[in-house]
Design a protein around this motif. Structure first.
Motif, short mmCIF file in Angstrom:
data_model
loop_
_atom_site.label_atom_id
_atom_site.label_comp_id
_atom_site.label_asym_id
_atom_site.label_seq_id
_atom_site.Cartn_x
_atom_site.Cartn_y
_atom_site.Cartn_z
N ARG A 174 -13.51 -25.10 -115.85
CA ARG A 174 -14.15 -23.83 -115.52
C ARG A 174 -13.72 -23.34 -114.15
O ARG A 174 -13.54 -22.15 -113.94
CB ARG A 174 -15.66 -23.96 -115.57
N GLN A 175 -13.54 -24.24 -113.20
CA GLN A 175 -13.09 -23.83 -111.86
C GLN A 175 -11.65 -23.36 -111.88
O GLN A 175 -11.30 -22.39 -111.22
CB GLN A 175 -13.24 -24.98 -110.87
N LYS B 109 -13.78 -19.12 -114.33
CA LYS B 109 -15.02 -18.69 -114.97
C LYS B 109 -16.20 -19.32 -114.24
O LYS B 109 -16.64 -20.40 -114.55
CB LYS B 109 -15.03 -19.09 -116.45
N GLN B 110 -16.67 -18.63 -113.24
CA GLN B 110 -17.80 -19.10 -112.45
C GLN B 110 -19.05 -18.36 -112.91
O GLN B 110 -19.04 -17.16 -113.05
CB GLN B 110 -17.57 -18.81 -110.96
#
Length: 76
Positions: free
Chosen positions: A69-70, A74-75
């Motif tokens: 995700r990092q 996509k935070q």
């Protein structure tokens, strides 16, 4: 012009520090999960290390999920 060169040099360094820091965090998380699994297996007197396996694999999966995700940005 000089400011652009400074920014270009800092970006790879910032990425390096961010990902190496995440690697250390990942090792600590997996290590704590393994330690907790060993302690729980000992507490319950299990012959098969069920808690060790489950907690370690969960820590690996969770760490990889957060890392992906990092990296993809996509935070939430």
């Amino acid at each position: 012009m000089e400011k652009e060169k400074s920014t270009e040099k800092q970006k790879p360094l910032n990425d390096y520090l961010r990902y190496s820091g995440f690697g250390i965090q990942m090792m600590v998380t997996i290590g704590l999960a393994a330690w907790g699994g060993v302690k729980l297996d000992g507490y319950f007197g299990l012959k098969v290390p069920v808690f060790l396996i489950v907690l370690t694999l969960s820590a690996i999966g969770g760490s990889l999920f957060i890392f992906i995700r990092q990296v993809t940005g996509k935070q939430s």
